[in-house]
Design a protein around this motif. Structure first.
Motif, PDB file in Angstrom:
ATOM      1  N   MET B  27       0.812  -1.222   0.000  1.00  0.00           N
ATOM      2  CA  MET B  27       0.000   0.000   0.000  1.00  0.00           C
ATOM      3  C   MET B  27       0.844   1.270   0.000  1.00  0.00           C
ATOM      4  N   VAL B  28       2.007   1.226   0.654  1.00  0.00           N
ATOM      5  CA  VAL B  28       2.836   2.441   0.689  1.00  0.00           C
ATOM      6  C   VAL B  28       3.974   2.368  -0.325  1.00  0.00           C
ATOM      7  N   GLY B  29       4.046   1.264  -1.053  1.00  0.00           N
ATOM      8  CA  GLY B  29       5.053   1.136  -2.095  1.00  0.00           C
ATOM      9  C   GLY B  29       5.561  -0.282  -2.207  1.00  0.00           C
ATOM     10  N   PRO B  30       6.243  -0.584  -3.333  1.00  0.00           N
ATOM     11  CA  PRO B  30       6.827  -1.922  -3.520  1.00  0.00           C
ATOM     12  C   PRO B  30       8.155  -2.031  -2.760  1.00  0.00           C
ATOM     13  N   GLY B  31       8.701  -3.223  -2.763  1.00  0.00           N
ATOM     14  CA  GLY B  31       9.978  -3.436  -2.072  1.00  0.00           C
ATOM     15  C   GLY B  31      10.158  -4.888  -1.737  1.00  0.00           C
ATOM     16  N   THR B  32      10.799  -5.138  -0.596  1.00  0.00           N
ATOM     17  CA  THR B  32      10.962  -6.509  -0.145  1.00  0.00           C
ATOM     18  C   THR B  32      11.078  -6.484   1.387  1.00  0.00           C
TER      19      THR B  32
END
Lengths: 77, 149
Positions: B27-32
């Motif tokens: 919800m606040v951004g992509p990543g890992t």
């Protein structure tokens, strides 16, 4: 402040908000009447998402959560 | 182009492996995300830049390209109110990638009934902006997790 005002309105107004607490990514709020919460209104105010569990409503606003919470508290006081 | 480094060493689980819908659904951004080794350690800056948010359990560093990376140490750790976290830098500081920012103990977080999994999020990025995203295997602290173009 406009964002804070929009969020208060979408949470059912100042009288409906029992508690509001910022986290790193979201506002954790407790409301009196969950039915008065306007999810679409929260998203229109800039929320990325809304999670609800009874009267606990988490409004995902990103890392500006602490700033927005301070604005909301200033308006509520 | 921003190379984003792992703030902790451990096992990579991907954002989908985070037991929290805000991160798991990006919800606040992509990543890992990384499940850290259960030993006292120091979480580092994932990029070189300025600390724009510094909570005991989470921080955001924005680099010179305007890319903001959120590191969130554990889930629901805001409830600890800073207990068990020692800040090694302050909001507004300019830091170098790899610089220790917070000392903490993932084992203590877990013993308190919370997940110590660390989300490393590219704030406001589109999923397409990230490449070479590591989503499994083990990772050393300071190793590259993804590239943000």
């Amino acid at each position: 402040m406009a964002k804070a005002e929009d969020i208060i309105a979408a949470l059912g107004g100042a009288d409906n908000i029992i508690e509001i607490e910022p986290c790193a990514t979201r506002l954790r709020t407790e409301v009196k009447d969950a039915g008065a919460v306007n999810e679409a209104g929260l998203k229109a105010a800039g929320a990325f998402g809304v999670m609800r569990q009874g009267t606990v409503v988490q409004v995902v606003v990103g890392p500006e959560a602490d700033t927005i919470a301070t604005d909301i508290e200033d308006i509520l006081d | 182009m921003t190379r984003v480094l792992s703030p902790v060493g451990g096992r990579v689980v991907g954002l989908a492996g985070v037991p929290d819908p805000v991160f798991a659904q990006a919800m606040v951004g992509p990543g890992t995300a990384v499940d850290p080794a259960r030993e006292p350690g120091q979480a580092i800056a994932p990029v070189t830049g300025k600390i724009v948010k510094m909570h005991p359990h989470a921080y955001v560093v924005v680099d010179d390209e305007g890319h903001g990376v959120l590191v969130h140490l554990g889930i629901d750790t805001v409830q600890l109110k800073g207990e068990g976290f020692e800040l090694l830098a302050a909001e507004g500081d300019r830091v170098t990638a790899g610089q220790p920012l917070v000392a903490w103990d993932p084992a203590a977080v877990e013993a308190g009934g919370r997940s110590p999994i660390c989300a490393v999020v590219a704030l406001d990025a589109s999923a397409e902006a990230l490449s070479d995203v590591v989503e499994s295997g083990t990772v050393q602290r300071g190793a590259e997790l993804y590239v943000w173009s």
